[in-house]
Design a protein around this motif. Sequence first.
Motif, short mmCIF file in Angstrom:
data_model
loop_
_atom_site.label_atom_id
_atom_site.label_comp_id
_atom_site.label_asym_id
_atom_site.label_seq_id
_atom_site.Cartn_x
_atom_site.Cartn_y
_atom_site.Cartn_z
N ASP A 127 0.82 -1.22 0.00
CA ASP A 127 0.00 0.00 0.00
C ASP A 127 0.86 1.27 0.00
OD1 ASP A 127 -2.10 -1.69 0.08
OD2 ASP A 127 -2.90 -1.06 2.01
N LEU A 128 2.12 1.14 0.37
CA LEU A 128 3.02 2.30 0.41
C LEU A 128 3.45 2.74 -0.98
CD1 LEU A 128 5.26 1.15 3.39
CD2 LEU A 128 3.35 2.77 3.46
N CYS A 129 3.28 1.84 -1.98
CA CYS A 129 3.63 2.16 -3.38
C CYS A 129 5.09 2.59 -3.51
CB CYS A 129 2.70 3.23 -3.94
SG CYS A 129 0.97 2.71 -4.03
N ASP A 130 5.96 1.96 -2.74
CA ASP A 130 7.39 2.29 -2.80
C ASP A 130 8.14 0.96 -2.71
OD1 ASP A 130 9.94 3.23 -2.60
OD2 ASP A 130 9.47 4.80 -1.16
N ARG A 131 8.49 0.39 -3.85
CA ARG A 131 8.96 -0.99 -3.87
C ARG A 131 10.47 -1.09 -3.65
NH1 ARG A 131 5.42 -4.46 -8.12
NH2 ARG A 131 6.47 -6.09 -6.95
N THR A 132 10.89 -0.76 -2.45
CA THR A 132 12.29 -0.91 -2.06
C THR A 132 12.34 -1.55 -0.68
OG1 THR A 132 12.38 1.29 -1.08
CG2 THR A 132 13.02 1.10 -3.39
N PHE A 133 13.28 -2.44 -0.49
CA PHE A 133 13.36 -3.18 0.77
C PHE A 133 13.67 -2.29 1.97
CE2 PHE A 133 12.69 -7.04 -1.34
CZ PHE A 133 12.62 -8.06 -0.41
N PRO A 134 14.53 -1.28 1.88
CA PRO A 134 14.73 -0.43 3.06
C PRO A 134 13.43 0.20 3.57
CG PRO A 134 16.50 -0.07 1.48
CD PRO A 134 15.49 -0.94 0.79
N VAL A 135 12.54 0.59 2.66
CA VAL A 135 11.25 1.13 3.07
C VAL A 135 10.42 0.06 3.76
CG1 VAL A 135 9.05 2.06 2.22
CG2 VAL A 135 11.20 2.94 1.33
N TYR A 136 10.44 -1.15 3.22
CA TYR A 136 9.69 -2.25 3.84
C TYR A 136 10.19 -2.53 5.25
CZ TYR A 136 8.35 -3.33 -1.02
OH TYR A 136 7.88 -3.28 -2.32
N GLY A 137 11.52 -2.54 5.41
CA GLY A 137 12.08 -2.84 6.72
C GLY A 137 11.70 -1.79 7.76
N GLU A 138 11.81 -0.52 7.38
CA GLU A 138 11.44 0.55 8.29
C GLU A 138 9.95 0.48 8.64
OE1 GLU A 138 13.22 2.77 9.79
OE2 GLU A 138 15.18 2.64 8.79
N ALA A 139 9.12 0.18 7.64
CA ALA A 139 7.69 0.11 7.88
C ALA A 139 7.33 -1.04 8.82
CB ALA A 139 6.95 -0.05 6.54
N LEU A 140 7.99 -2.18 8.67
CA LEU A 140 7.69 -3.32 9.54
C LEU A 140 8.10 -3.01 10.98
CD1 LEU A 140 6.77 -6.17 10.08
CD2 LEU A 140 9.00 -7.01 9.28
N VAL A 141 9.24 -2.42 11.17
CA VAL A 141 9.67 -2.07 12.53
C VAL A 141 8.71 -1.06 13.15
CG1 VAL A 141 11.50 -0.95 13.87
CG2 VAL A 141 12.09 -2.63 12.11
N GLY A 170 7.88 -12.28 1.75
CA GLY A 170 7.63 -11.71 3.07
C GLY A 170 8.70 -12.07 4.08
N GLY A 171 9.27 -13.27 3.95
CA GLY A 171 10.36 -13.66 4.84
C GLY A 171 11.61 -12.82 4.63
N LEU A 172 11.85 -12.42 3.38
CA LEU A 172 13.00 -11.54 3.10
C LEU A 172 12.76 -10.14 3.67
CD1 LEU A 172 13.83 -12.53 -0.59
CD2 LEU A 172 14.67 -13.54 1.53
N VAL A 173 11.49 -9.71 3.68
CA VAL A 173 11.16 -8.42 4.30
C VAL A 173 11.45 -8.47 5.80
CG1 VAL A 173 9.28 -6.82 4.83
CG2 VAL A 173 9.43 -7.85 2.55
N VAL A 174 11.10 -9.59 6.44
CA VAL A 174 11.40 -9.75 7.88
C VAL A 174 12.90 -9.68 8.11
CG1 VAL A 174 11.18 -11.27 9.86
CG2 VAL A 174 9.33 -11.14 8.21
N ARG A 175 13.65 -10.36 7.26
CA ARG A 175 15.10 -10.34 7.42
C ARG A 175 15.69 -8.96 7.17
NH1 ARG A 175 17.11 -14.57 3.59
NH2 ARG A 175 18.91 -13.18 3.75
N GLU A 176 15.09 -8.20 6.27
CA GLU A 176 15.52 -6.80 6.06
C GLU A 176 15.40 -6.01 7.35
OE1 GLU A 176 16.69 -3.19 4.16
OE2 GLU A 176 16.76 -5.25 3.35
N ALA A 177 14.27 -6.18 8.03
CA ALA A 177 14.07 -5.47 9.30
C ALA A 177 15.06 -5.94 10.35
CB ALA A 177 12.64 -5.67 9.78
N ILE A 178 15.28 -7.25 10.43
CA ILE A 178 16.16 -7.80 11.45
C ILE A 178 17.62 -7.47 11.18
CG2 ILE A 178 17.06 -9.99 12.37
CD1 ILE A 178 14.23 -11.12 12.13
N GLN A 179 18.04 -7.56 9.92
CA GLN A 179 19.46 -7.47 9.60
C GLN A 179 19.92 -6.06 9.23
OE1 GLN A 179 19.00 -11.65 7.33
NE2 GLN A 179 21.06 -10.83 7.13
N ARG A 180 18.97 -5.18 8.87
CA ARG A 180 19.40 -3.83 8.50
C ARG A 180 18.74 -2.75 9.38
NH1 ARG A 180 21.31 -2.28 3.38
NH2 ARG A 180 20.05 -3.86 2.32
N THR A 181 17.41 -2.83 9.54
CA THR A 181 16.71 -1.76 10.25
C THR A 181 17.02 -1.76 11.74
OG1 THR A 181 14.92 -2.00 8.63
CG2 THR A 181 14.49 -0.65 10.57
#
Length: 526
Positions: A127-141, A170-181
């Motif tokens: 829904d954020l219409c921004d297809r980049t993993f850093p945005v996904y990680g920040e949003a999940l946190v 979705g699992g890669l999004v979780v890892r983005e939050a865990i490993q970068r955010t």
Amino acid sequence: MWSGPTRQPLPIIMIRGFAAGDSADERRLTYQGFNDGSVYPQKRGENYIYEGMVLRFIKSDWRYNDATNVVGYYPSQMATPPVIPEELKVFDPHFFSGRIIIDPAMALHFLRSDEPWKSLWVFRYYDLCDRTFPVYGEALVRLIDFIRALCALKSQGAKPKVNIIAHSMGGLVVREAIQRTYPKRSATAADEAINKIVTLGTPHKGVSFQLLKDLRWLPIESANELEHFNPDNQADPSNPTSAVNFARHFPLDRMLCVVGTNYRAYNNQAAALLNRLSPIAGEMGMNFNRSDGLVKLSCAQIDGAPRTFIHKSHGGFDSIITSRESFEIATRFFYGDVRTRLRQVRAQVKRGFDFFGKSEFFFGVSVKPRGVDFELFHQSREAENCYGPFRTGDFSDTDLSLPWADDQKLIWEGYLNLKASLSQTDLVMRLEFYVGERDLFGVGFSDNIVFAKQYYVRAVLQPSLELYLYNSEEFASDDPMRNATPMRQVPGGWEFDVMGTGFTGTYRIEFDRIPETGTPVPLIPN
């Protein structure tokens, strides 16, 4: 150094997988596929209709509440800030501004529920219409922060952790939050905010075929996402979000990888074909597919983390996301009070060696608990996921295409919930053993079945723990001890023998008690 896990009910976040195209269709899905289930006309009772993960959690003994509308996701910041009622002014004002915000009215309704920590949240990152993993990680946190703060306000206590169920990307999004955010934040570590994770068909090590971007099957806006499917990136130690670096940021025993094996049922035949045309190292070429239709078996795992196989495809009807197996396995991982491990002690193939040619053998086990018509673990010739190939009769080979789950010949690691079993006094599982043979100079698996037999393991819990082996379902008779073979208690567990005209083997089963909070404790020390 990690915080302790718990098996108490906690908020659950559900995260969907990759969206092809411009993601418009995915944004129209209310629950992002987690409300889709499957119907099994040949089955009866509770096994007849699986309603989907969302409804099953709501109807379960845990009685979860749907909290999806409490948080809104928007492509741009809201022009008019919401009116914040007095009860919610204890929160940081930034919870109500930005592109991911708490809806005040829904938050008040949520806080009036009896047990808000028993809540379901769908992470709608598209829904954020921004297809980049850093945005996904920040949003999940940010979502996790919201959930923990809301639950703490209601309970007047510490902020609870969350559990996560993630399908595919979705699992890669979780890892983005865990490993970068989370590493960027000094206040909270990932293991202090996240309790346990279940990934369903997540390409942790990438997707074996990398033709998608070159063939322009997907639009340019997906380019950042596609880079996370690159096996080279996932194997790169210099990449902070690679699979090889995950263990530095989160305890491995708190992630369960559910691996699908039924590529034949996947509705994307092009992906299934590319998997066959793109074997990875050690997979014995194009004779094997070894995938759920999209993700290779070996790529859907994190080294060192628990894993289980189910004979389901990556998506569609009766798939890894719409089948009951995934729900039952996930809930046992979250709430189970017993951890079980099955290991091979010794084995010997007694027939099946080709006089001409070169024989190799494959070994597998399927595990099904009593009372429900689903498997906790599946291996078979059709699934192409049996351990092997073994070229020695005692299975002492070390260079295997599909190796044991650890260096101590671990076959299966699973979780059981005694409170959810039919009986509080005993526990029964069916183990189905299979040994197959093929000529190395032939094509695919041969029809030579060296050994195939079902056994039943019964653990009598009271007055003291004792284990018995059965060849049939006599454990359910008026005399359950008739023809019961006591297992041998050894350091670390109990051993039993399986035997037939073509194969004999000795196996050890181990039980660990899982406390309400903390790590499992062996019932029999090593």
